[in-house]
Design an enzyme around this catalytic site. Structure first.
Site, PDB file in Angstrom:
ATOM      1  CG  ASP A 192       4.928  -2.564  -5.622  1.00  0.00           C
ATOM      2  OD1 ASP A 192       4.436  -3.198  -6.354  1.00  0.00           O
ATOM      3  OD2 ASP A 192       4.457  -2.012  -4.853  1.00  0.00           O
ATOM      4  CG  ASN A 251      -1.393 -10.661  -5.558  1.00  0.00           C
ATOM      5  OD1 ASN A 251      -0.681  -9.636  -5.586  1.00  0.00           O
ATOM      6  ND2 ASN A 251      -1.528 -10.937  -6.980  1.00  0.00           N
ATOM      7  CD  GLN A 259       1.754  -2.850   6.383  1.00  0.00           C
ATOM      8  OE1 GLN A 259       0.659  -2.359   5.724  1.00  0.00           O
ATOM      9  NE2 GLN A 259       2.626  -3.014   5.985  1.00  0.00           N
ATOM     10  N   GLY A 361      10.240  -5.382   3.338  1.00  0.00           N
ATOM     11  CA  GLY A 361      10.106  -4.984   4.578  1.00  0.00           C
ATOM     12  C   GLY A 361       9.914  -6.370   5.560  1.00  0.00           C
TER      13      GLY A 361
END
Length: 436
Positions: A192, A251, A259, A361
């Site tokens: 992704d 990363n 979240q 997002g």
């Protein structure tokens, strides 16, 4: 463990929804997260559970791998940053705990490879996701057979790597019957992040990219990997991309922390929104405590709020006492991590970067965008939010002739979506937002 049958059923449900809407695709491609995989027997059946990367089974597996190949040599070969959940360590956990699975297995597929197999009957290993395993030689751009032998991972499992754009043919008869139509399955960049980076509407090579979602992936595209010892010490990764571009990035734990807090603070029918968390943080801008967002304690804690408070306590900082203080700590820590990564990138590449593009997002989080502009000192361009889906589509459209090349696709994207710009204000550190 991932519920693979549910995931595939929802893919098919999506195809059925296309039919119901009268919008029939001519091509289809799947991308997912990286590092997770399935092992298949000779009949194409999944062996064992499809374990998720946040599972604790990989604890200590890095030491077992490094008994076979030193960390420095592993990085020099593969260019992949060390993370406890990398596939190279997951396979060592399988070898140690369930060796019979490796003995029975005939094929290894990453998650999008498996979903493509269920659609088409074709077992293929796509290049971009394969590079995340820590088993692909960065220079040779194929499986490192010597590495596989030294680690005791059967070479028969790993098929020839296929590039984004390759056709896998049409849907299997049973899928075609269920969906009500046929279409061609084309490999996109199945990782992704590989798709997301393609959708960055940057105009020059001095722009950085931040793919912001559950993880924050911050870096640049390079024509060749950087596998120096200095790069390894800074824990940067070289992930393979479309047409052998390399995503040189770090990363960062990302919005997973936000979240998790949102989920923990929601009770019954009372669902806390991201907007409420952002508003709470804005009310406590001066709360001083910060955490290392990449600390292992935040990877899969039982409770993220407790993990943040515990980190602050053991490092001698003020412990957040309200949701606003907790969110300020997380927001500011993320922005601080982004700024540190920008400085490391400039040091490692010798480049000077002039802008930061955020897709995914997280690009919709205006407060974090503002903090990031202030912390990095760079103008931030936020959007499109659906970067991964766009990058996936762009590969399909290039390969089928809708666009001549990637630059043509990006130019169309620039004309199709509004981008928000956040600029640092040199006077007071605030940021000005405008739509471009």
């Amino acid at each position: 463990c991932w519920d693979l049958e549910r995931l595939f059923a929802e893919v098919v449900n999506g195809l059925c929804a296309c039919k119901a809407a009268g919008k029939l695709p001519s091509t289809l491609g799947i991308d997912t997260w990286a590092v997770d995989f399935v092992l298949l027997d000779g009949a194409g059946k999944v062996l064992g559970g499809t374990v998720a990367y946040r599972d604790g089974r990989t604890a200590g597996m890095d030491r077992l791998v490094e008994e076979k190949i030193p960390a420095g040599e592993l990085y020099a070969r593969t260019g992949i940053q060390k993370q406890s959940f990398n596939t190279v360590y997951q396979l060592m956990a399988v070898k140690r705990e369930q060796p019979e699975l490796l003995e029975r297995a005939q094929r290894f597929l990453m998650i999008p490879d498996y979903l493509h197999y269920r659609l088409t009957g074709r077992m293929e290993n796509e290049y971009t996701n394969a590079t995340s395993t820590g088993l692909v030689n960065a220079g040779e751009k194929t499986w490192d057979r010597d590495l596989l032998e030294r680690l005791g991972y059967p070479a028969r499992l790993f098929g020839e790597l296929r590039m984004p754009g390759q056709s896998l043919g049409g849907l299997l008869p049973q899928v075609r019957e269920k969906a009500g139509f046929d279409c061609t399955v084309l490999l996109p960049a199945t990782h992704d992040t590989g798709s997301a980076f393609l959708a960055v509407p940057a105009r020059d090579e001095r722009s950085l990219t931040l793919s912001s979602g559950t993880w924050s992936l911050l870096g640049v595209e390079n024509p060749a990997p950087i596998t120096t010892e200095e790069s390894r010490q800074h824990n940067f990764t070289n992930e393979g991309g479309y047409r052998y571009r390399f995503r040189y990035l770090k990363n960062i734990m990302g919005l997973w922390m936000i979240q998790s807090v949102r989920r923990e603070l929601s009770r019954g029918d009372r669902k806390v929104s991201f907007g409420e968390l952002e508003a709470a943080a804005r009310q406590c801008p001066d709360f001083p405590s910060r955490v290392d967002v990449n600390d292992e304690s935040f990877l899969a804690p039982e409770n993220m709020e407790k993990a943040v408070k515990s980190y602050c306590a053991r490092t001698g900082q003020r412990v957040p006492g309200t949701p606003g203080e907790l969110m300020t700590c997380i927001y500011q820590s993320l922005a601080q991590s982004y700024a540190e990564t920008v400085r490391e990138l400039e040091q490692l590449t010798g480049g000077k970067y002039t802008a930061l593009h955020i897709v995914g997002g997280g690009s919709k989080d205006g407060y974090l965008n503002q903090l990031t502009a202030r912390a990095t000192g760079l103008p931030v361009y936020a959007g499109p939010a659906e970067g991964t889906a766009l990058g996936n589509l762009m590969v399909q459209m290039i390969e089928t002739g809708a666009f001549a090349d990637l630059e043509a696709a990006r130019e169309a994207e620039r004309k199709s979506f509004s981008i928000k710009e956040y600029r640092p204000d040199g006077k007071d550190g605030a940021c000005n937002e405008r739509t471009v």
